[in-house]
Write a protein that holds these residues in place. Structure first.
Motif, short mmCIF file in Angstrom:
data_model
loop_
_atom_site.label_atom_id
_atom_site.label_comp_id
_atom_site.label_asym_id
_atom_site.label_seq_id
_atom_site.Cartn_x
_atom_site.Cartn_y
_atom_site.Cartn_z
N VAL A 33 11.62 -51.30 46.73
CA VAL A 33 11.13 -51.23 48.11
C VAL A 33 9.63 -51.52 48.09
N LYS A 34 9.22 -52.47 48.93
CA LYS A 34 7.82 -52.90 48.93
C LYS A 34 7.12 -52.60 50.24
N GLN A 35 7.77 -51.86 51.14
CA GLN A 35 7.13 -51.60 52.43
C GLN A 35 7.46 -50.20 52.95
N ILE A 36 6.65 -49.78 53.91
CA ILE A 36 6.81 -48.51 54.59
C ILE A 36 7.11 -48.87 56.04
N GLY A 37 8.07 -48.19 56.65
CA GLY A 37 8.45 -48.55 58.00
C GLY A 37 8.48 -47.37 58.94
N PHE A 38 8.41 -47.69 60.22
CA PHE A 38 8.53 -46.70 61.28
C PHE A 38 9.50 -47.29 62.29
N LEU A 39 10.61 -46.58 62.53
CA LEU A 39 11.64 -47.08 63.43
C LEU A 39 11.26 -46.79 64.88
N THR A 40 11.04 -47.84 65.66
CA THR A 40 10.67 -47.65 67.07
C THR A 40 11.87 -47.78 67.99
N ASP A 41 12.91 -48.48 67.54
CA ASP A 41 14.07 -48.67 68.39
C ASP A 41 15.30 -48.93 67.53
N GLY A 42 16.39 -48.20 67.82
CA GLY A 42 17.63 -48.43 67.11
C GLY A 42 18.01 -47.28 66.20
N VAL A 43 19.10 -47.51 65.44
CA VAL A 43 19.63 -46.50 64.52
C VAL A 43 19.93 -47.17 63.18
N ILE A 44 19.50 -46.51 62.12
CA ILE A 44 19.76 -46.98 60.75
C ILE A 44 20.61 -45.93 60.04
N ARG A 45 21.53 -46.42 59.23
CA ARG A 45 22.41 -45.52 58.47
C ARG A 45 22.00 -45.57 57.01
N VAL A 46 21.93 -44.38 56.40
CA VAL A 46 21.67 -44.25 54.96
C VAL A 46 23.02 -43.99 54.31
N PHE A 47 23.42 -44.85 53.36
CA PHE A 47 24.72 -44.65 52.71
C PHE A 47 24.69 -45.11 51.26
N TYR A 48 25.73 -44.70 50.55
CA TYR A 48 25.89 -45.10 49.15
C TYR A 48 27.37 -45.30 48.89
N TYR A 49 27.70 -45.79 47.72
CA TYR A 49 29.09 -45.96 47.32
C TYR A 49 29.41 -44.90 46.26
N ASN A 50 30.51 -44.18 46.46
CA ASN A 50 30.90 -43.18 45.46
C ASN A 50 31.60 -43.88 44.29
N ASN A 51 32.04 -43.07 43.31
CA ASN A 51 32.65 -43.67 42.11
C ASN A 51 34.00 -44.35 42.37
N LYS A 52 34.55 -44.16 43.58
CA LYS A 52 35.79 -44.86 43.95
C LYS A 52 35.49 -46.12 44.76
N GLY A 53 34.21 -46.40 44.95
CA GLY A 53 33.83 -47.59 45.71
C GLY A 53 33.86 -47.39 47.22
N GLU A 54 33.97 -46.12 47.67
CA GLU A 54 34.00 -45.83 49.11
C GLU A 54 32.57 -45.63 49.62
N GLU A 55 32.33 -46.14 50.83
CA GLU A 55 31.02 -45.92 51.47
C GLU A 55 30.93 -44.49 51.96
N ILE A 56 29.85 -43.81 51.61
CA ILE A 56 29.62 -42.45 52.07
C ILE A 56 28.31 -42.43 52.87
N THR A 57 28.42 -42.06 54.13
CA THR A 57 27.22 -41.97 54.97
C THR A 57 26.51 -40.67 54.67
N ARG A 58 25.25 -40.77 54.28
CA ARG A 58 24.49 -39.58 53.95
C ARG A 58 23.63 -39.10 55.11
N TYR A 59 23.16 -40.05 55.93
CA TYR A 59 22.24 -39.64 56.98
C TYR A 59 22.08 -40.76 57.99
N PHE A 60 21.57 -40.41 59.17
CA PHE A 60 21.22 -41.39 60.21
C PHE A 60 19.73 -41.26 60.50
N ILE A 61 19.08 -42.38 60.70
CA ILE A 61 17.67 -42.39 61.09
C ILE A 61 17.61 -43.01 62.48
N ASP A 62 17.01 -42.26 63.41
CA ASP A 62 16.88 -42.80 64.76
C ASP A 62 15.40 -43.00 65.09
#
Length: 189
Positions: free
Chosen positions: A44-73
């Motif tokens: 990561v080469k930048q720092i951001g501030f979300l002014t509009d919209g929703v971002i999802r923080v997620f990862y893949y578990n050991n079964k390859g499934e997407e797991i949502t960890r958090y939402f940034i609004d």
């Protein structure tokens, strides 16, 4: 840009010269729905501030499934690592759920702002502490609650997201299946 400056000013005072320096270093970034703000394994080469919209923080578990960890609004700072000098390579993805607008700074420009504006680090520490408290409050209770309690808690803690985030992401965040979440929603209404 104005949203970012207004937000910063809630945590400390800045004069016109300082605000001009900040705005001269910032650039606006638009993400389309499903675009990545950052990807696991990529520095990561930048720092951001979300002014509009929703971002999802997620990862893949050991079964390859997407797991949502958090939402940034809106009105959230997205820092990379513990210090601006740290080379940060995340293990998670940040992906736009909606079209998003961000104010972003290169790490070098952020560092320059920090070295130039007395009190900048204090302002950022206050913002970071506020976001950390929010995250703990929003995530607290998920382990000990059943699915219905988790969903009701989610509605209370993320009131603006219920109609903006797909059910599949909410069910992943809550740790329930999508069919269970549909049943829960039906039983509540």
């Amino acid at each position: 840009m104005e949203k970012f400056i207004d937000y910063i000013l809630q945590f400390g005072n800045l004069n016109k010269q300082q605000i001009d320096l900040i705005t001269s270093k910032a650039r606006e970034l638009a993400l389309r729905k499903d675009d990545y703000y950052w990807e696991a394994g990529k520095t990561v080469k930048q720092i951001g501030f979300l002014t509009d919209g929703v971002i999802r923080v997620f990862y893949y578990n050991n079964k390859g499934e997407e797991i949502t960890r958090y939402f940034i609004d809106e009105n959230h700072l997205i820092l990379s690592g513990n210090t601006v000098d740290e080379v940060y390579t995340p293990s998670e993805y940040l992906s736009a759920i909606t079209d998003c607008k961000l104010v972003v700074f290169s790490k070098q420009d952020w560092k320059e702002i920090s070295e130039t504006i007395i009190g900048w680090d204090t302002i950022i520490q206050k913002i970071t502490a506020k976001h950390h408290r929010e995250k703990i409050e929003r995530r607290g209770g998920l382990v000990s609650q059943d699915g219905t309690e988790r969903y009701l808690d989610f509605i209370q803690k993320f009131p603006t997201l219920v109609n903006r985030v797909p059910l599949s992401f909410i069910s992943s965040y809550l740790g329930v299946t999508q069919s269970s979440l549909s049943r829960i929603r039906k039983n509540i209404s």
